[in-house]
Design an enzyme around this catalytic site. Structure first.
Site, mmCIF file in Angstrom:
data_model
loop_
_atom_site.group_PDB
_atom_site.id
_atom_site.type_symbol
_atom_site.label_atom_id
_atom_site.label_comp_id
_atom_site.label_asym_id
_atom_site.label_seq_id
_atom_site.Cartn_x
_atom_site.Cartn_y
_atom_site.Cartn_z
ATOM 1 N N LYS A 22 0.796 -1.030 0.038
ATOM 2 C CA LYS A 22 -0.162 -0.029 -0.048
ATOM 3 C C LYS A 22 0.859 1.223 -0.027
ATOM 4 O O LYS A 22 0.345 2.524 -0.271
ATOM 5 C CB LYS A 22 -0.722 0.004 1.246
ATOM 6 C CG LYS A 22 -1.632 -1.170 1.562
ATOM 7 C CD LYS A 22 -2.342 -1.317 2.847
ATOM 8 C CE LYS A 22 -3.121 -2.579 3.088
ATOM 9 N NZ LYS A 22 -3.403 -2.758 4.576
ATOM 10 N N GLY A 23 2.283 1.142 0.407
ATOM 11 C CA GLY A 23 2.959 2.207 0.860
ATOM 12 C C GLY A 23 3.356 3.067 -0.537
ATOM 13 O O GLY A 23 3.293 4.383 -0.271
ATOM 14 N N GLU A 68 7.704 2.453 -5.847
ATOM 15 C CA GLU A 68 7.809 2.095 -4.764
ATOM 16 C C GLU A 68 7.954 3.089 -3.666
ATOM 17 O O GLU A 68 8.480 4.180 -4.103
ATOM 18 C CB GLU A 68 9.166 1.168 -4.721
ATOM 19 C CG GLU A 68 9.044 -0.355 -4.870
ATOM 20 C CD GLU A 68 8.593 -1.084 -3.554
ATOM 21 O OE1 GLU A 68 7.733 -0.467 -2.638
ATOM 22 O OE2 GLU A 68 8.633 -2.419 -3.430
ATOM 23 N N ASP A 69 7.544 2.744 -2.555
ATOM 24 C CA ASP A 69 7.732 3.694 -1.312
ATOM 25 C C ASP A 69 9.229 3.673 -0.803
ATOM 26 O O ASP A 69 9.865 4.797 -0.813
ATOM 27 C CB ASP A 69 6.972 3.412 -0.133
ATOM 28 C CG ASP A 69 7.145 2.077 0.456
ATOM 29 O OD1 ASP A 69 7.714 1.091 -0.185
ATOM 30 O OD2 ASP A 69 6.301 1.746 1.282
ATOM 31 N N ASP A 100 14.826 -1.283 0.563
ATOM 32 C CA ASP A 100 15.735 -1.268 1.732
ATOM 33 C C ASP A 100 16.927 -2.375 1.427
ATOM 34 O O ASP A 100 17.723 -2.065 0.721
ATOM 35 C CB ASP A 100 14.626 -1.668 2.708
ATOM 36 C CG ASP A 100 15.392 -1.735 4.056
ATOM 37 O OD1 ASP A 100 16.464 -1.299 4.623
ATOM 38 O OD2 ASP A 100 14.940 -2.602 5.006
ATOM 39 N N LYS A 152 17.121 3.421 0.866
ATOM 40 C CA LYS A 152 18.236 3.273 1.989
ATOM 41 C C LYS A 152 19.237 2.548 1.428
ATOM 42 O O LYS A 152 19.419 1.232 1.760
ATOM 43 C CB LYS A 152 17.508 2.267 3.087
ATOM 44 C CG LYS A 152 16.815 3.282 4.270
ATOM 45 C CD LYS A 152 16.349 2.262 5.064
ATOM 46 C CE LYS A 152 15.154 2.913 5.865
ATOM 47 N NZ LYS A 152 14.443 1.905 6.978
ATOM 48 N N PHE A 163 14.258 4.182 10.684
ATOM 49 C CA PHE A 163 12.647 3.740 10.216
ATOM 50 C C PHE A 163 12.009 5.085 9.979
ATOM 51 O O PHE A 163 11.866 5.843 11.040
ATOM 52 C CB PHE A 163 12.223 2.817 11.295
ATOM 53 C CG PHE A 163 10.715 1.996 10.830
ATOM 54 C CD1 PHE A 163 11.091 1.122 10.077
ATOM 55 C CD2 PHE A 163 9.620 2.666 11.356
ATOM 56 C CE1 PHE A 163 9.834 0.632 9.831
ATOM 57 C CE2 PHE A 163 8.531 2.061 10.802
ATOM 58 C CZ PHE A 163 8.658 0.988 10.004
ATOM 59 N N VAL A 164 11.495 5.299 8.857
ATOM 60 C CA VAL A 164 10.625 6.405 8.674
ATOM 61 C C VAL A 164 9.123 5.761 8.324
ATOM 62 O O VAL A 164 8.601 4.702 8.035
ATOM 63 C CB VAL A 164 11.245 7.000 7.304
ATOM 64 C CG1 VAL A 164 12.677 7.628 7.721
ATOM 65 C CG2 VAL A 164 11.266 6.054 6.112
ATOM 66 N N ARG A 202 0.370 6.539 7.593
ATOM 67 C CA ARG A 202 0.489 6.629 5.997
ATOM 68 C C ARG A 202 0.118 7.818 5.712
ATOM 69 O O ARG A 202 0.533 8.287 4.319
ATOM 70 C CB ARG A 202 -0.316 5.520 5.275
ATOM 71 C CG ARG A 202 0.096 4.029 5.548
ATOM 72 C CD ARG A 202 -0.441 3.056 4.681
ATOM 73 N NE ARG A 202 -0.484 1.693 5.100
ATOM 74 C CZ ARG A 202 0.683 0.824 4.706
ATOM 75 N NH1 ARG A 202 1.763 1.371 4.054
ATOM 76 N NH2 ARG A 202 0.487 -0.470 5.151
HETATM 77 P P1 5GP Z 1 13.290 -4.630 1.087
HETATM 78 O O1 5GP Z 1 12.684 -5.878 0.259
HETATM 79 O O2 5GP Z 1 13.974 -3.569 0.129
HETATM 80 O O3 5GP Z 1 14.057 -4.889 2.219
HETATM 81 O O4 5GP Z 1 11.835 -4.050 1.653
HETATM 82 C C1 5GP Z 1 11.311 -2.912 1.218
HETATM 83 C C2 5GP Z 1 10.019 -2.842 2.164
HETATM 84 O O5 5GP Z 1 10.279 -2.829 3.382
HETATM 85 C C3 5GP Z 1 9.222 -1.590 1.887
HETATM 86 O O6 5GP Z 1 8.459 -1.602 0.617
HETATM 87 C C4 5GP Z 1 8.522 -1.016 3.072
HETATM 88 O O7 5GP Z 1 7.162 -1.773 3.114
HETATM 89 C C5 5GP Z 1 9.554 -1.862 4.215
HETATM 90 N N1 5GP Z 1 10.641 -0.747 4.816
HETATM 91 C C6 5GP Z 1 12.079 -0.813 4.530
HETATM 92 N N2 5GP Z 1 12.422 0.531 5.447
HETATM 93 C C7 5GP Z 1 11.179 0.894 6.113
HETATM 94 C C8 5GP Z 1 10.923 2.011 6.680
HETATM 95 O O8 5GP Z 1 12.025 2.871 7.023
HETATM 96 N N3 5GP Z 1 9.809 2.436 7.128
HETATM 97 C C9 5GP Z 1 8.728 1.726 6.855
HETATM 98 N N4 5GP Z 1 7.630 2.314 7.201
HETATM 99 N N5 5GP Z 1 8.798 0.690 5.970
HETATM 100 C C10 5GP Z 1 10.097 0.296 5.730
#
Ligand code: 5GP
Length: 180
Positions: free
Chosen positions: A42-43, A98-99, A102, A130, A151-152, A164
């Site tokens: 949803k992000g 994508e939001d 990470d 990140k 963590f944001v 959100r």
């Molecule tokens: P990845 O597979 O790149 O590790 O994960 C990405 C997902 O992790 C993002 O779509 C999000 O849902 C979650 N995520 C990663 N860092 C953050 C953060 O700082 N805040 C929030 N709210 N979600 C995060």
């Protein structure tokens, strides 16, 4: 809600300005191409909603919902598709929105999954990156802001489905994690 925000990392004004810049760049790059903007629920919703209005080209959009297996807050890289695209993508250039990227594990899986469906291309626009947390070789083609490992929340990003709707990106106070 706002009493739980320790600091604002990216203001509403900065978000608007940067999203407009990304929209202009995408408009230049995709001139004459058939774009499908893909929102990852949803992000990505607020970012995608603002970005598409800055892309001055005809486009269509659709959504996918994904979930990582396991209860851990760390991404496992094993992803389940909860909601899939509504039609074939063989005649479109897919732009994933994508939001945040990470570890990159979710995006790596998604890019591979979509590439296997033979679209004309697959690129990624993320609001936040990140970059220091990356575990796999996957890079966004368009990135709003590179942020530190904090963590944001806000502008689509949640903690327990909350926050959100904040119009900025911020960092939560420690006490917010203890509240139901
Ligand atoms: P990845 O597979 O790149 O590790 O994960 C990405 C997902 O992790 C993002 O779509 C999000 O849902 C979650 N995520 C990663 N860092 C953050 C953060 O700082 N805040 C929030 N709210 N979600 C995060």
């Amino acid at each position: 809600m706002e009493e739980y925000i320790a600091k604002v990392l990216i203001t509403r004004e900065a978000l608007g300005k940067r999203v407009a810049e990304l929209g202009a760049e995408i408009t230049r790059d995709y001139e004459g191409k058939n774009i499908l903007v893909l929102g990852i629920l949803k992000g990505a919703v607020p970012f995608m909603a603002d970005l598409i209005r800055e892309i001055k080209l005809p486009l269509t959009y659709d959504f996918m919902a994904l979930s990582s297996y396991g209860a851990s807050t760390q991404s496992s890289g094993v992803v389940r598709i909860l909601k899939d695209l509504e039609r074939s993508v063989e005649d479109v250039h897919i732009l994933i929105t994508e939001d945040i990227v990470d570890s990159g594990l979710t995006l790596k899986y998604l890019k591979e999954n979509l590439t296997a469906r033979n679209p004309l291309s697959v690129k990624v626009a993320t609001l936040l990156d990140k970059a220091t947390r990356r575990q796999v070789d996957v890079f966004p083609d368009y990135n709003g802001f590179t942020i530190p490992d904090e963590f944001v929340v806000g502008y689509g990003l949640d903690f327990n489905e909350q926050y959100r709707n904040l119009p900025y990106v911020g960092v939560l106070k420690q006490e917010a994690y203890k509240v139901d």
